[in-house]
Every structure is written in C-alpha cells, then in structure tokens.
Enzyme design. Structure first.
Site, PDB file in Angstrom:
ATOM      1  N   HIS A 204       0.154  -1.053   0.230  1.00  0.00           N
ATOM      2  CA  HIS A 204      -0.142   0.035   0.303  1.00  0.00           C
ATOM      3  C   HIS A 204       0.892   1.488  -0.295  1.00  0.00           C
ATOM      4  O   HIS A 204       0.384   2.743   0.556  1.00  0.00           O
ATOM      5  CB  HIS A 204      -1.035  -0.312   1.510  1.00  0.00           C
ATOM      6  CG  HIS A 204      -2.065  -1.330   0.866  1.00  0.00           C
ATOM      7  ND1 HIS A 204      -3.204  -1.590   2.661  1.00  0.00           N
ATOM      8  CD2 HIS A 204      -1.812  -1.740  -0.346  1.00  0.00           C
ATOM      9  CE1 HIS A 204      -3.198  -2.631   1.637  1.00  0.00           C
ATOM     10  NE2 HIS A 204      -3.532  -2.789   0.650  1.00  0.00           N
TER      11      HIS A 204
ATOM     12  N   ASN B 154      -3.098 -13.413  14.707  1.00  0.00           N
ATOM     13  CA  ASN B 154      -3.853 -12.367  15.053  1.00  0.00           C
ATOM     14  C   ASN B 154      -4.969 -12.219  15.801  1.00  0.00           C
ATOM     15  O   ASN B 154      -5.393 -12.746  16.358  1.00  0.00           O
ATOM     16  CB  ASN B 154      -4.260 -11.906  13.412  1.00  0.00           C
ATOM     17  CG  ASN B 154      -5.132 -11.372  12.870  1.00  0.00           C
ATOM     18  OD1 ASN B 154      -4.828  -9.514  12.858  1.00  0.00           O
ATOM     19  ND2 ASN B 154      -6.096 -10.591  12.664  1.00  0.00           N
TER      20      ASN B 154
ATOM     21  N   CYS C 264       5.286  20.520  -5.567  1.00  0.00           N
ATOM     22  CA  CYS C 264       6.162  20.533  -6.240  1.00  0.00           C
ATOM     23  C   CYS C 264       7.274  21.717  -6.222  1.00  0.00           C
ATOM     24  O   CYS C 264       6.968  23.192  -6.531  1.00  0.00           O
ATOM     25  CB  CYS C 264       5.944  20.318  -7.453  1.00  0.00           C
ATOM     26  SG  CYS C 264       7.482  19.354  -8.812  1.00  0.00           S
TER      27      CYS C 264
HETATM   28 ZN    ZN Z   1       6.295  18.724 -10.574  1.00  0.00          ZN
END
Ligand code: ZN
Length: 255
Positions: free
Chosen positions: A121, A220, A154
């Site tokens: 994940h 578990n 970014c």
């Molecule tokens: Zn970027």
C-alpha cells in the site's frame, strides 16, 4: 493449547528453508498507529473515505486530504518499531525470514532493520508531484505541512505533492505486488501477522502460498476468512507471540 500452537509454529520455522511474513495493521498497534483503512481508526468519523482518501478526492481537494491525514502523518513521523517488528528482524538475523510483505505504510519494518520489505500500500517515505511525477523525500514536506498547514507543492512545477501511500482508486505498486506474489509462490512457510486478510490483493497471498505447498502460521487478534487453511492459528497479540517465537528459535529451546 497456545503452547501447543507455539510448539508447532516453532517446529515449522525450524524446518523451513524460506520463511516469509505478511503483515498488517495489527503489527503497528503498539507503535500507536491506527489502521487508516479501518472504521475503528477514528479517522473516518467526519469524512467519507471513498472521497477524501481517494485519488479523485486528492486531485480535487488536496487541502481536505492533508487536513484529514494530519494526525496520522504526525503519529507516523514519531512512531518507533515495537517488539513485533523487532521479532521479525530477529528471525531474519537468525537466517530464517527471507522477506516481509506488508500492508502498512508506516515504514516500521525498515526502521526495525528488515530487508527486503514489499510495501503493498505504498509508504510515506516519498512524495510524488501529481503533475510532473518527480519524487522527493517526504519528511521535510510533511514536517513543513505539520508546522505551517501549507499543502506541499512541487519545487519544480508548483503542483501538489502526493504521499506515496496508495489511495482508494489507485493502482497498487506493480513491482511490490509482483515480488509479493513471487515470494508467496516460493516460500515454504508464511507467517501472517496482524492482518485480518480482508483487503485484496494481500488476502490472496496466503492462498497462493497454500496452493504452492507452503505451511501457514497466522498470528492475529481476530479470526480471518482463511484460518482453516493454516497449520497454526494463534488469536493473540503479535507483540507477545512473535518475540516468543524469535527467542525460542534463537535459544534452540521450546517456547
Ligand atoms: Zn512537479
């Protein structure tokens, strides 16, 4: 009863030439990390997961996503591996455990020293720009977000940065998935620890291992849909059971 189960698990472990572990959210409970996909985590009380934690929701309202993930990001940044993570690292050091496949995004297996770790994940180690797809180390951006509440952008093109955790509606990382399936076919023992095996494709992996002739050991708190396939099922705390197994293996004695 439990001592019998531990004996059997230890016996399987001693005879195994290629043990792997498949781990889920239960591994990190003692590190203070809730299962972010589970309704019990408390993270779903005010939001619809299909919306806020989906790639669609992220692209349309990244501020909502970052608001939602704030407590989890804070917890993961500070989290440390617990006895269960270290026990798997010890099984690796003892020459037994060859790989870990995990559903967790918290990076605690790698922090405990385990290698290789296949993160089905994703993880919070890096962030990716949703526009130019450049990747950056996540920590400085997450710290900055926690301090300033400004959504990470970014540095190259100014678009939003997305943590490399897999959101609803996103493809799983192909390389990790291919490696996980290969390990499931190759192993002769799979330890499933802290996973209720309710999410695919992780839930398929014990079935693949079983069909390929491997033994299964489940540790578990709760039953899983695949308990009947396992040679050993221990409904107990991984942070209690896994260290017992590691210690017994290291000492060459019975648990
Ligand atoms: Zn970027």
């Amino acid at each position: 009863m439990e001592s019998d189960a531990l004996d059997t698990a230890l016996d399987l472990l001693r005879r195994s030439l290629h043990t792997i572990a498949l781990t889920g959210a239960g591994m990190s409970t003692h590190s203070g990390i809730p299962d972010f996909r589970s309704p019990e985590s408390g993270l779903w009380e005010k939001v619809n997961p299909g919306e806020v934690a989906s790639i669609y929701g992220f692209r349309h309202q990244p501020e909502r996503f970052y608001d939602w993930i704030r407590p989890l990001a804070h917890t993961i940044l500070d989290a440390r591996p617990n006895a269960a993570h270290f026990a798997l690292a010890r099984l690796e050091a003892a020459g037994k455990l060859k790989a870990i496949i995990t559903q967790n995004i918290d990076m605690l297996h790698t922090r405990a020293g385990s290698r290789p770790v296949y993160e089905l994940h994703g993880h919070l180690r890096q962030v990716t720009c949703i526009h130019c797809f450049e990747m950056f180390p996540a920590k400085p951006y997450i710290v900055q977000f926690l301090e300033s509440n400004i959504v990470p952008k970014c540095p190259q093109c100014g678009h939003v940065l997305k943590p490399n955790a897999i959101l609803f509606g996103e493809q799983l990382p192909a390389q990790a998935l291919i490696a996980a399936r290969r390990e499931a076919r190759q192993c002769d023992l799979m330890i499933v620890a802290g996973s209720s095996l309710e999410v695919y494709p992780a839930a398929d992996l014990p079935v693949i291992a079983h069909r390929s002739g491997a033994s299964l050991v489940f540790v578990n708190l709760y039953p899983t849909p695949f308990d009947s396939l396992a040679q050993v099922v221990i409904h107990d705390d991984v942070a209690d059971i896994l260290p017992q197994l590691a210690t017994a293996l290291e000492s060459g004695q019975h648990p």
